[in-house]
Design a protein around this motif. Structure first.
Motif, PDB file in Angstrom:
ATOM      1  N   SER A  86      -8.761   0.254   6.704  1.00 36.11           N
ATOM      2  CA  SER A  86      -8.989  -0.462   7.994  1.00 36.11           C
ATOM      3  C   SER A  86     -10.671  -0.692   8.260  1.00 36.11           C
ATOM      4  O   SER A  86     -11.039  -1.575   9.375  1.00 36.11           O
ATOM      5  N   CYS A  87     -11.687   0.128   7.602  1.00 33.15           N
ATOM      6  CA  CYS A  87     -12.860  -0.088   7.906  1.00 33.15           C
ATOM      7  C   CYS A  87     -13.661  -1.363   7.491  1.00 33.15           C
ATOM      8  O   CYS A  87     -14.529  -1.717   7.973  1.00 33.15           O
ATOM      9  N   GLN A  88     -12.893  -2.082   6.610  1.00 32.51           N
ATOM     10  CA  GLN A  88     -13.383  -3.299   5.762  1.00 32.51           C
ATOM     11  C   GLN A  88     -12.612  -4.549   6.488  1.00 32.51           C
ATOM     12  O   GLN A  88     -13.071  -5.476   6.174  1.00 32.51           O
ATOM     13  N   ALA A  89     -11.336  -4.461   7.200  1.00 31.26           N
ATOM     14  CA  ALA A  89     -10.563  -5.414   7.718  1.00 31.26           C
ATOM     15  C   ALA A  89     -11.206  -6.087   9.149  1.00 31.26           C
ATOM     16  O   ALA A  89     -10.775  -5.204  10.087  1.00 31.26           O
ATOM     17  N   ILE A  90     -11.729  -7.253   9.305  1.00 25.76           N
ATOM     18  CA  ILE A  90     -11.946  -7.610  10.324  1.00 25.76           C
ATOM     19  C   ILE A  90     -10.811  -8.252  11.042  1.00 25.76           C
ATOM     20  O   ILE A  90     -10.369  -9.143  10.368  1.00 25.76           O
ATOM     21  N   VAL A  91     -10.556  -7.955  12.253  1.00 25.66           N
ATOM     22  CA  VAL A  91      -9.201  -8.411  13.057  1.00 25.66           C
ATOM     23  C   VAL A  91      -9.579  -9.823  13.533  1.00 25.66           C
ATOM     24  O   VAL A  91     -10.758 -10.360  14.100  1.00 25.66           O
ATOM     25  N   GLY A  92      -8.617 -10.848  13.295  1.00 25.26           N
ATOM     26  CA  GLY A  92      -8.714 -12.105  13.384  1.00 25.26           C
ATOM     27  C   GLY A  92      -8.015 -12.486  14.996  1.00 25.26           C
ATOM     28  O   GLY A  92      -8.264 -11.790  15.723  1.00 25.26           O
ATOM     29  N   ASN A  93      -7.279 -13.571  15.211  1.00 25.07           N
ATOM     30  CA  ASN A  93      -6.822 -13.701  16.574  1.00 25.07           C
ATOM     31  C   ASN A  93      -5.395 -13.609  16.450  1.00 25.07           C
ATOM     32  O   ASN A  93      -4.926 -13.766  17.859  1.00 25.07           O
ATOM     33  N   ALA A  94      -4.872 -13.265  15.604  1.00 27.66           N
ATOM     34  CA  ALA A  94      -3.345 -12.919  15.401  1.00 27.66           C
ATOM     35  C   ALA A  94      -2.994 -11.499  15.866  1.00 27.66           C
ATOM     36  O   ALA A  94      -3.718 -10.501  15.545  1.00 27.66           O
ATOM     37  N   ASP A  95      -1.866 -11.245  16.607  1.00 24.56           N
ATOM     38  CA  ASP A  95      -1.459  -9.770  16.534  1.00 24.56           C
ATOM     39  C   ASP A  95      -0.905  -9.257  15.446  1.00 24.56           C
ATOM     40  O   ASP A  95      -0.699  -9.800  14.155  1.00 24.56           O
ATOM     41  N   LEU A  96      -1.148  -7.912  15.273  1.00 23.79           N
ATOM     42  CA  LEU A  96      -0.987  -7.063  14.150  1.00 23.79           C
ATOM     43  C   LEU A  96      -0.174  -5.883  14.276  1.00 23.79           C
ATOM     44  O   LEU A  96      -0.193  -5.491  15.167  1.00 23.79           O
ATOM     45  N   THR A  97       0.669  -5.524  13.265  1.00 23.48           N
ATOM     46  CA  THR A  97       1.223  -4.245  13.387  1.00 23.48           C
ATOM     47  C   THR A  97       0.993  -3.386  12.334  1.00 23.48           C
ATOM     48  O   THR A  97       0.844  -3.935  10.922  1.00 23.48           O
ATOM     49  N   VAL A  98       0.592  -2.288  12.469  1.00 20.36           N
ATOM     50  CA  VAL A  98      -0.064  -1.622  11.391  1.00 20.36           C
ATOM     51  C   VAL A  98       0.736  -0.171  11.257  1.00 20.36           C
ATOM     52  O   VAL A  98       1.125   0.377  12.081  1.00 20.36           O
ATOM     53  N   GLU A  99       0.773   0.344   9.964  1.00 19.70           N
ATOM     54  CA  GLU A  99       1.434   1.611   9.742  1.00 19.70           C
ATOM     55  C   GLU A  99       0.007   2.397   8.991  1.00 19.70           C
ATOM     56  O   GLU A  99      -0.114   1.958   8.078  1.00 19.70           O
ATOM     57  N   ILE A 100       0.101   3.739   9.435  1.00 18.91           N
ATOM     58  CA  ILE A 100      -0.746   4.492   9.007  1.00 18.91           C
ATOM     59  C   ILE A 100       0.068   5.361   7.901  1.00 18.91           C
ATOM     60  O   ILE A 100       0.934   6.088   8.274  1.00 18.91           O
ATOM     61  N   PRO A 101      -0.325   5.396   6.758  1.00 20.21           N
ATOM     62  CA  PRO A 101       0.378   6.337   5.589  1.00 20.21           C
ATOM     63  C   PRO A 101       0.579   7.569   5.954  1.00 20.21           C
ATOM     64  O   PRO A 101      -0.472   8.344   6.655  1.00 20.21           O
ATOM     65  N   LYS A 102       1.516   8.478   5.473  1.00 19.56           N
ATOM     66  CA  LYS A 102       1.680   9.514   5.969  1.00 19.56           C
ATOM     67  C   LYS A 102       0.781  10.459   5.313  1.00 19.56           C
ATOM     68  O   LYS A 102       0.215  11.538   5.958  1.00 19.56           O
ATOM     69  N   TYR A 103       0.326  10.349   4.389  1.00 18.47           N
ATOM     70  CA  TYR A 103      -0.872  10.952   3.463  1.00 18.47           C
ATOM     71  C   TYR A 103      -1.928  10.086   3.325  1.00 18.47           C
ATOM     72  O   TYR A 103      -1.865   8.967   3.020  1.00 18.47           O
ATOM     73  N   SER A 104      -3.195  10.917   3.083  1.00 18.14           N
ATOM     74  CA  SER A 104      -4.531   9.850   2.637  1.00 18.14           C
ATOM     75  C   SER A 104      -5.066  11.074   1.462  1.00 18.14           C
ATOM     76  O   SER A 104      -4.871  12.257   1.677  1.00 18.14           O
ATOM     77  N   ILE A 105      -5.839  10.471   0.827  1.00 17.48           N
ATOM     78  CA  ILE A 105      -6.588  11.353  -0.164  1.00 17.48           C
ATOM     79  C   ILE A 105      -8.150  11.164   0.366  1.00 17.48           C
ATOM     80  O   ILE A 105      -8.860  10.648   0.413  1.00 17.48           O
ATOM     81  N   ASN A 106      -8.250  12.550   0.734  1.00 17.75           N
ATOM     82  CA  ASN A 106      -9.660  12.815   1.431  1.00 17.75           C
ATOM     83  C   ASN A 106     -10.135  13.981   0.544  1.00 17.75           C
ATOM     84  O   ASN A 106     -10.068  15.274   0.872  1.00 17.75           O
ATOM     85  N   HIS A 107     -10.940  13.767  -0.505  1.00 21.03           N
ATOM     86  CA  HIS A 107     -11.709  14.636  -1.393  1.00 21.03           C
ATOM     87  C   HIS A 107     -12.294  15.660  -0.781  1.00 21.03           C
ATOM     88  O   HIS A 107     -12.381  16.981  -1.012  1.00 21.03           O
ATOM     89  N   ALA A 108     -13.286  15.281   0.178  1.00 23.86           N
ATOM     90  CA  ALA A 108     -14.142  16.217   1.072  1.00 23.86           C
ATOM     91  C   ALA A 108     -13.408  17.013   1.820  1.00 23.86           C
ATOM     92  O   ALA A 108     -13.770  18.482   1.562  1.00 23.86           O
ATOM     93  N   LYS A 109     -12.356  16.783   2.481  1.00 28.58           N
ATOM     94  CA  LYS A 109     -11.522  17.593   3.163  1.00 28.58           C
ATOM     95  C   LYS A 109     -10.713  18.602   2.249  1.00 28.58           C
ATOM     96  O   LYS A 109     -10.569  19.837   2.683  1.00 28.58           O
ATOM     97  N   GLU A 110     -10.140  18.166   1.083  1.00 21.97           N
ATOM     98  CA  GLU A 110      -9.314  19.088   0.418  1.00 21.97           C
ATOM     99  C   GLU A 110     -10.174  20.060  -0.342  1.00 21.97           C
ATOM    100  O   GLU A 110      -9.618  20.949  -0.995  1.00 21.97           O
ATOM    101  N   ASN A 111     -11.437  19.645  -0.743  1.00 25.00           N
ATOM    102  CA  ASN A 111     -12.238  20.565  -1.777  1.00 25.00           C
ATOM    103  C   ASN A 111     -13.034  21.672  -0.780  1.00 25.00           C
ATOM    104  O   ASN A 111     -13.996  22.102  -1.301  1.00 25.00           O
ATOM    105  N   ALA A 112     -12.911  21.402   0.464  1.00 20.57           N
ATOM    106  CA  ALA A 112     -13.738  22.340   1.437  1.00 20.57           C
ATOM    107  C   ALA A 112     -13.180  23.611   1.316  1.00 20.57           C
ATOM    108  O   ALA A 112     -12.280  23.982   0.954  1.00 20.57           O
TER     109      ALA A 112
END
Length: 112
Positions: A86-112
């Motif tokens: 989502s940090c790289q996807a620039i929104v155009g002029n169309a409506d969007l529907t997005v789903e945030i996955p249940k999990y994400s891989i965050n090595h910084a958080k998991e290895n803290a």
């Protein structure tokens, strides 16, 4: 003015959310500006996959994906054909529907 419909996610948008946006912005910035606190561990530079989303409507209207984003997405949990950082996807002029996955891989958080 495009709308972003965020499907319900237990942590980030329990009831789902609809966002109206103006101007060109990344999907991540639009979500964050409207209270959807999606992770973005690398500071939104496309160097991790914590802001991975699946775009279920309007995928074609987003900015093109570059090679770095494609490479990073290969590491994302729950990768789909319409996945984007989502940090790289620039929104155009169309409506969007997005789903945030249940999990994400965050090595910084998991290895803290």
């Amino acid at each position: 003015m495009p709308k972003i419909v965020v499907l319900p996610h237990a942590e980030y948008a329990p009831e789902g959310q609809t966002i109206d946006i103006q101007g060109k912005t990344t999907l991540c910035d639009a979500l964050l500006a409207n209270g959807v606190e999606i992770e973005h561990a690398c500071g939104k530079v496309g160097a991790c996959t914590t802001c991975h989303v699946v775009v279920t409507k309007g995928f074609e209207s987003l900015s093109p994906m570059d090679e770095n984003e494609e490479d990073m997405l290969d590491q994302a949990w729950g990768l789909q054909p319409t996945s984007r950082l989502s940090c790289q996807a620039i929104v155009g002029n169309a409506d969007l529907t997005v789903e945030i996955p249940k999990y994400s891989i965050n090595h910084a958080k998991e290895n803290a």
